[in-house]
Motif scaffolding. Structure first.
Motif, PDB file in Angstrom:
ATOM      1  N   ILE B 302       1.081  -1.021  -0.036  1.00  0.00           N
ATOM      2  CA  ILE B 302       0.064  -0.085   0.098  1.00  0.00           C
ATOM      3  C   ILE B 302       1.219   1.173   0.056  1.00  0.00           C
ATOM      4  CG2 ILE B 302      -1.472   1.544   1.393  1.00  0.00           C
ATOM      5  CD1 ILE B 302      -3.057  -0.920   0.470  1.00  0.00           C
ATOM      6  N   ILE B 303       1.726   1.393   1.001  1.00  0.00           N
ATOM      7  CA  ILE B 303       2.624   2.566   0.975  1.00  0.00           C
ATOM      8  C   ILE B 303       3.409   2.589  -0.405  1.00  0.00           C
ATOM      9  CG2 ILE B 303       5.053   3.311   1.792  1.00  0.00           C
ATOM     10  CD1 ILE B 303       3.902   1.693   4.536  1.00  0.00           C
ATOM     11  N   GLY B 304       3.798   1.407  -0.618  1.00  0.00           N
ATOM     12  CA  GLY B 304       4.678   1.606  -2.168  1.00  0.00           C
ATOM     13  C   GLY B 304       3.735   2.056  -3.283  1.00  0.00           C
ATOM     14  N   GLU B 305       2.622   1.679  -3.515  1.00  0.00           N
ATOM     15  CA  GLU B 305       1.595   2.179  -4.533  1.00  0.00           C
ATOM     16  C   GLU B 305       1.181   3.674  -4.129  1.00  0.00           C
ATOM     17  OE1 GLU B 305      -1.534  -0.635  -3.862  1.00  0.00           O
ATOM     18  OE2 GLU B 305      -0.009  -2.054  -4.501  1.00  0.00           O
ATOM     19  N   PHE B 306       0.959   4.225  -2.924  1.00  0.00           N
ATOM     20  CA  PHE B 306       0.693   5.512  -3.110  1.00  0.00           C
ATOM     21  C   PHE B 306       1.962   6.570  -3.113  1.00  0.00           C
ATOM     22  CE2 PHE B 306      -3.248   3.986  -1.548  1.00  0.00           C
ATOM     23  CZ  PHE B 306      -4.034   5.344  -1.591  1.00  0.00           C
ATOM     24  N   LEU B 307       3.145   5.805  -2.531  1.00  0.00           N
ATOM     25  CA  LEU B 307       4.278   6.572  -2.792  1.00  0.00           C
ATOM     26  C   LEU B 307       4.840   6.834  -4.111  1.00  0.00           C
ATOM     27  CD1 LEU B 307       5.871   8.006  -0.621  1.00  0.00           C
ATOM     28  CD2 LEU B 307       7.645   6.170  -0.761  1.00  0.00           C
ATOM     29  N   ILE B 352      13.311  19.041  -9.980  1.00  0.00           N
ATOM     30  CA  ILE B 352      12.483  17.753  -9.994  1.00  0.00           C
ATOM     31  C   ILE B 352      12.942  16.782  -9.133  1.00  0.00           C
ATOM     32  CG2 ILE B 352      12.228  15.778 -11.364  1.00  0.00           C
ATOM     33  CD1 ILE B 352      12.959  17.405 -13.909  1.00  0.00           C
ATOM     34  N   LEU B 353      13.957  16.837  -8.586  1.00  0.00           N
ATOM     35  CA  LEU B 353      14.406  16.174  -7.425  1.00  0.00           C
ATOM     36  C   LEU B 353      13.678  16.671  -6.137  1.00  0.00           C
ATOM     37  CD1 LEU B 353      18.135  15.189  -7.756  1.00  0.00           C
ATOM     38  CD2 LEU B 353      16.012  13.651  -7.457  1.00  0.00           C
ATOM     39  N   VAL B 354      13.911  18.006  -5.903  1.00  0.00           N
ATOM     40  CA  VAL B 354      13.334  18.605  -4.623  1.00  0.00           C
ATOM     41  C   VAL B 354      11.860  18.460  -4.791  1.00  0.00           C
ATOM     42  CG1 VAL B 354      12.819  20.967  -3.740  1.00  0.00           C
ATOM     43  CG2 VAL B 354      15.091  20.329  -4.518  1.00  0.00           C
ATOM     44  N   SER B 355      11.313  18.574  -5.880  1.00  0.00           N
ATOM     45  CA  SER B 355       9.703  18.349  -5.906  1.00  0.00           C
ATOM     46  C   SER B 355       9.244  16.985  -5.531  1.00  0.00           C
ATOM     47  CB  SER B 355       9.142  18.565  -7.562  1.00  0.00           C
ATOM     48  OG  SER B 355       8.013  18.361  -7.507  1.00  0.00           O
ATOM     49  N   VAL B 356      10.089  15.954  -6.182  1.00  0.00           N
ATOM     50  CA  VAL B 356       9.779  14.430  -5.831  1.00  0.00           C
ATOM     51  C   VAL B 356       9.999  14.383  -4.193  1.00  0.00           C
ATOM     52  CG1 VAL B 356      10.615  12.219  -5.981  1.00  0.00           C
ATOM     53  CG2 VAL B 356      10.288  13.579  -8.232  1.00  0.00           C
ATOM     54  N   ALA B 357      10.959  15.033  -3.694  1.00  0.00           N
ATOM     55  CA  ALA B 357      11.400  14.811  -2.339  1.00  0.00           C
ATOM     56  C   ALA B 357      10.443  15.405  -1.307  1.00  0.00           C
ATOM     57  CB  ALA B 357      12.931  15.354  -2.011  1.00  0.00           C
ATOM     58  N   VAL B 358      10.132  16.663  -1.687  1.00  0.00           N
ATOM     59  CA  VAL B 358       9.021  17.342  -0.935  1.00  0.00           C
ATOM     60  C   VAL B 358       7.709  16.500  -1.093  1.00  0.00           C
ATOM     61  CG1 VAL B 358       7.452  19.311  -0.909  1.00  0.00           C
ATOM     62  CG2 VAL B 358       9.967  19.636  -0.874  1.00  0.00           C
ATOM     63  N   THR B 359       7.166  16.344  -2.172  1.00  0.00           N
ATOM     64  CA  THR B 359       6.013  15.295  -2.374  1.00  0.00           C
ATOM     65  C   THR B 359       5.867  14.120  -1.582  1.00  0.00           C
ATOM     66  OG1 THR B 359       5.718  16.315  -4.554  1.00  0.00           O
ATOM     67  CG2 THR B 359       4.249  14.787  -4.228  1.00  0.00           C
ATOM     68  N   GLY B 360       7.031  13.465  -1.799  1.00  0.00           N
ATOM     69  CA  GLY B 360       7.114  12.246  -0.853  1.00  0.00           C
ATOM     70  C   GLY B 360       7.066  12.734   0.471  1.00  0.00           C
ATOM     71  N   LEU B 361       7.857  13.153   0.967  1.00  0.00           N
ATOM     72  CA  LEU B 361       7.838  13.699   2.286  1.00  0.00           C
ATOM     73  C   LEU B 361       6.569  14.222   2.881  1.00  0.00           C
ATOM     74  CD1 LEU B 361      10.659  13.587   4.006  1.00  0.00           C
ATOM     75  CD2 LEU B 361      10.499  16.056   4.307  1.00  0.00           C
ATOM     76  N   SER B 362       5.893  14.915   2.334  1.00  0.00           N
ATOM     77  CA  SER B 362       4.763  15.534   2.769  1.00  0.00           C
ATOM     78  C   SER B 362       3.716  14.505   2.299  1.00  0.00           C
ATOM     79  CB  SER B 362       4.276  16.812   1.842  1.00  0.00           C
ATOM     80  OG  SER B 362       4.537  16.896   0.683  1.00  0.00           O
ATOM     81  N   SER B 363       3.639  13.457   1.721  1.00  0.00           N
ATOM     82  CA  SER B 363       2.705  12.417   1.891  1.00  0.00           C
ATOM     83  C   SER B 363       2.980  11.213   2.738  1.00  0.00           C
ATOM     84  CB  SER B 363       2.409  11.878   0.417  1.00  0.00           C
ATOM     85  OG  SER B 363       3.613  11.672  -0.304  1.00  0.00           O
ATOM     86  N   LEU B 364       4.141  11.391   3.630  1.00  0.00           N
ATOM     87  CA  LEU B 364       4.245  10.098   4.484  1.00  0.00           C
ATOM     88  C   LEU B 364       3.423  10.069   5.316  1.00  0.00           C
ATOM     89  CD1 LEU B 364       8.114  10.268   5.243  1.00  0.00           C
ATOM     90  CD2 LEU B 364       6.747   8.684   3.644  1.00  0.00           C
ATOM     91  N   LEU B 365       2.854  10.966   6.140  1.00  0.00           N
ATOM     92  CA  LEU B 365       1.880  10.974   6.940  1.00  0.00           C
ATOM     93  C   LEU B 365       0.466  10.574   6.502  1.00  0.00           C
ATOM     94  CD1 LEU B 365       2.488  13.804   9.664  1.00  0.00           C
ATOM     95  CD2 LEU B 365       1.716  11.552  10.062  1.00  0.00           C
ATOM     96  N   PRO B 366       0.046  11.005   5.412  1.00  0.00           N
ATOM     97  CA  PRO B 366      -1.215  10.597   4.740  1.00  0.00           C
ATOM     98  C   PRO B 366      -1.067   9.128   4.408  1.00  0.00           C
ATOM     99  CG  PRO B 366      -0.949  12.563   3.669  1.00  0.00           C
ATOM    100  CD  PRO B 366       0.453  12.375   4.746  1.00  0.00           C
ATOM    101  N   ILE B 367       0.085   8.849   3.976  1.00  0.00           N
ATOM    102  CA  ILE B 367       0.091   7.157   3.649  1.00  0.00           C
ATOM    103  C   ILE B 367       0.392   6.354   4.951  1.00  0.00           C
ATOM    104  CG2 ILE B 367       1.792   5.729   2.375  1.00  0.00           C
ATOM    105  CD1 ILE B 367       2.548   7.898   0.437  1.00  0.00           C
ATOM    106  N   ARG B 368       0.703   6.945   5.842  1.00  0.00           N
ATOM    107  CA  ARG B 368       0.938   5.992   6.991  1.00  0.00           C
ATOM    108  C   ARG B 368      -0.811   5.827   7.222  1.00  0.00           C
ATOM    109  NH1 ARG B 368       2.683   5.259  12.325  1.00  0.00           N
ATOM    110  NH2 ARG B 368       1.275   6.928  13.141  1.00  0.00           N
ATOM    111  N   GLY B 369      -1.561   6.956   7.418  1.00  0.00           N
ATOM    112  CA  GLY B 369      -2.862   6.722   7.331  1.00  0.00           C
ATOM    113  C   GLY B 369      -3.655   5.682   6.419  1.00  0.00           C
TER     114      GLY B 369
END
Ligand SMILES: Nc1ncnc2c1ncn2[C@@H]1O[C@H](COP(=O)(O)OP(=O)(O)OP(=O)(O)O)[C@@H](O)[C@H]1O
Ligand SMILES: [Mg+2]
Lengths: 262, 382
Positions: B302-307, B352-369
């Motif tokens: 699930i984490i893999g897919e959302f991430l 692109i890298l920063v955007s990917v990193a920021v998106t990944g980072l900020s979706s960690l909590l939602p994905i944990r949910g």
């Protein structure tokens, strides 16, 4: 050893005993129906058998493993490997095609195999709908996709919680026919239903009432007709009334189904 | 079919077939990436821009003679120390007392082209003198003498009395007034002509009283030039105009700090926005998550897919952002600094890298949910 055995299983929500000391056995290859009025604990029991929930008390042995003591992670693995689930609400991933939905089960189980998934869709008569999204399929077709998905990994048990609850008679018949095929192939089936038509085709019908196993009706000849238990005064009509079904059954349909089955 | 193929097929299907939903998420990522890459571009280009801007505010180095004055040649020699690339402009000035209508005025003779470079901010009504016989008059002088643009004036010079002469003849030159200088400063009290005109008026050549230079480079570079010139042993004393160069540096660093601050704020806002959107997306897809779990998806998948979906979104947002960010920076640059910006190719992968990193980072909590969804609960309701 039975494939499935529940020993004194309780599920308690606060004061409410959703399951109240339920014990039962299901043998490999058996086809069991579960009936009972709304709120009697049918779904609760199915969720426990389906490794989606744990009992408050009691043992649930699936293939010799007590799943009431397994970790959530192990339950996921057991569910993936041994169980095929079918729900009343068809529950497909709405942005994946019929084929992809079937392949999803393969994906989580082992390896996606497009050919095999297509064959499964073909078995439920939907080979030509493989590329359709759920929104492009009728309810009956969606439920058939769910059946294809449930059977794709050759599960030990298929658990169906009111699989025909949202279907019309024609589609109900198609799904029941599919159950016959699966049964003939040796798949163990546990089907929750409000519909005596669907219940009576099984080998055994368990009736739950207020979380307790109230009745067990064995269809000795497995002719598809519920045998009346004279001592308990159990009648098909009573089952219907218990389930809140007013409409008397159409005798034609029953006869047709029996003919089609054999 | 390989698992990875199915994985990609799934997440691209999710992105493409759930377009309208994804667009909202993509929008916030792309806007964030745009502002980020735009601001970073400006951040790096501001020194360049501002350097040029500040050089517009005149000379930042002055040559003064040590004792007896210096010659134009001395100035040339000293200026040779400065890299020709760094030397924006040099203007030697010679000041003489002259008369207009018999009233004394100070005349400045200079390299007119050089003076325009070292004093570009001078507001001239009319035009700078371009050829011999042309003169620019300070606004104060113009007012006193009621001189206006286009007038012809006569400038006279009284040479110093030489030994053995009782009388000296005044020299005269006629000038056409090309412009009136309006600076608000003491420059308004002079008249400006070419050095050659002043030399022919005075009859002596090769001297200067001061030279103004506009030199590009940071504070350290300027200090080095200053030191090297002063150690040459020539009569030229180089002096940095401290006030300008110092403020150039502090204003620059303050501006950069401001841009940096805004960048950090935008970054934080983007993360909050992405996290909020992702939380909504997860909430909306609870049924789907429950279903996936019910057919055997582990928390990891699930984490893999959302991430995966989110990183892909981050990538697309980053690509959009680096393009739009350049456009944004370009617009800001054109409207604020009146010059175009340099395209920095390195910024594309970084964005692109920063955007990917920021998106990944900020979706960690939602994905944990997402992993905490209970399939039994979400699948039973209507
Ligand atoms: N998560 C829960 N928390 C509290 N009570 C619950 C929960 N899940 C089920 N129940 C209660 O347990 C009882 C049995 O519910 P269950 O869903 O098993 O009934 P059911 O037999 O499947 O009914 P239906 O035929 O309407 O689907 C109900 O009274 C229900 O309100
Ligand atoms: Mg139920």
């Amino acid at each position: 050893m039975s494939l499935l055995e529940l020993k004194n299983v309780y599920k308690i929500y606060g004061e409410l005993h959703a399951l109240d000391n339920v014990s039962l056995k299901v043998e490999k290859g058996e086809w069991v129906s579960i009936m009972g009025p709304s709120g009697s604990g049918k779904s609760t029991m199915m969720n426990i058998i389906g490794c989606m929930d744990k009992p408050t008390k009691g043992e649930v042995l699936l293939d010799g493993v007590d799943i009431s003591r397994e970790s959530a992670r192990n339950l996921t693995t057991i569910r993936r490997d041994k169980i095929g689930l079918i729900f009343q609400q068809f529950h497909l991933v709405n942005y994946l095609t019929a084929l992809e939905n079937v392949m999803l089960a393969q994906y989580y189980h082992s390896m996606p195999d497009e050919k095999e998934a297509l064959e499964a869709l073909d078995r439920v008569g939907l080979a030509d709908r493989a590329g359709h999204l759920p929104s492009q399929l009728s309810g009956g077709e969606q439920q058939r996709v769910c059946v294809a998905r449930a059977l794709i990994n050759y599960p030990e048990i298929i658990l169906a919680d009111e699989p025909t609850g949202n279907l019309d008679e024609a589609n109900e018949e198609i799904v029941v026919d599919l159950f016959h095929k699966l049964h003939n192939e040796g798949t163990t089936l546990i089907v929750v239903t409000h519909d005596p038509e669907v219940a009576e085709v099984a080998q055994r019908t368990l009736v739950l009432r207020s979380g307790r196993l109230a009745k067990e009706i064995v269809n000795e000849n497995f002719t598809g007709k519920i045998h009346f238990d004279e001592s308990e005064g159990f009648r098909k009509e009573e089952v219907k009334a218990a389930n809140g079904i007013q409409q008397p059954e159409a005798p034609q349909k029953s006869g047709k189904k029996k003919g089609g089955k054999k | 079919m390989k698992k990875r193929q199915m994985y990609l097929r799934m997440i691209t299907a999710s992105l493409i077939r759930r377009r309208s939903r994804m667009l909202v998420a993509l929008l916030s990522i792309a806007i964030g990436a745009t502002v980020l890459s735009g601001l970073v571009t400006i951040y790096y280009d501001v020194p360049r821009q501002m350097g040029a801007q500040f050089r517009n505010y005149g000379a930042n180095m002055i040559f003064t003679p040590s004792e007896e004055g210096f010659t134009l040649e001395d100035i040339q020699n000293a200026a040779a120390v400065i890299d020709s690339g760094d030397l924006v402009g040099i203007a030697p000035y010679r000041y003489e007392n002259v008369r207009i209508n018999a009233i004394p005025v100070v005349a400045a003779g200079t390299d007119l082209a050089g003076a325009q470079k070292t004093s570009p901010y001078w507001k001239v009504e009319g035009a700078w003198p371009a050829a011999g016989g042309e003169i620019m008059v300070g606004a104060a002088v113009a007012e006193n003498f009621r001189i206006s643009e286009g007038d012809s004036i006569e400038v006279s010079f009284t040479p110093e009395m030489e030994d053995g002469h009782d009388v000296v003849e005044d020299t005269y030159l006629d000038f056409k007034v090309t412009g009136i200088l309006d600076t608000g400063g003491s420059e308004e009290e002079y008249v400006y002509m070419s050095l050659a005109d002043l030399e022919s008026l005075t009859g002596s050549a090769g001297r200067a009283d001061v030279a103004e230079l506009s030199v590009s480079g940071g504070g350290e570079v300027l200090a080095q030039y200053e030191e090297r010139i002063n150690q040459m042993g020539s009569p030229v004393q180089a002096r940095l105009v401290k006030r300008v160069t110092a403020s150039e540096t502090t204003v620059l660093s303050k501006l950069q700090a401001l841009v940096l601050l805004v960048t950090v704020v935008v970054l934080a806002l983007t993360m909050i926005c992405v996290a909020t959107t992702m939380t909504a997306v997860v909430a909306e897809r609870r049924k789907e998550i429950g279903l996936r779990k019910s057919i055997g998806a582990s928390d990891r998948s699930i984490i893999g897919e959302f991430l995966g979906e989110n990183l892909m979104l981050g990538g697309i947002g980053g690509i959009l952002g680096s393009v739009l960010g350049f456009v944004f920076a370009q617009q800001v640059s054109i409207h604020v600094f009146s010059s175009s910006i340099r395209f920095m190719p390195m910024l594309v992968p970084v964005t692109i890298l920063v955007s990917v990193a920021v998106t990944g980072l900020s979706s960690l909590l939602p994905i944990r949910g997402a992993t905490q969804v209970d399939p039994a609960l979400v699948l039973k309701g209507e």
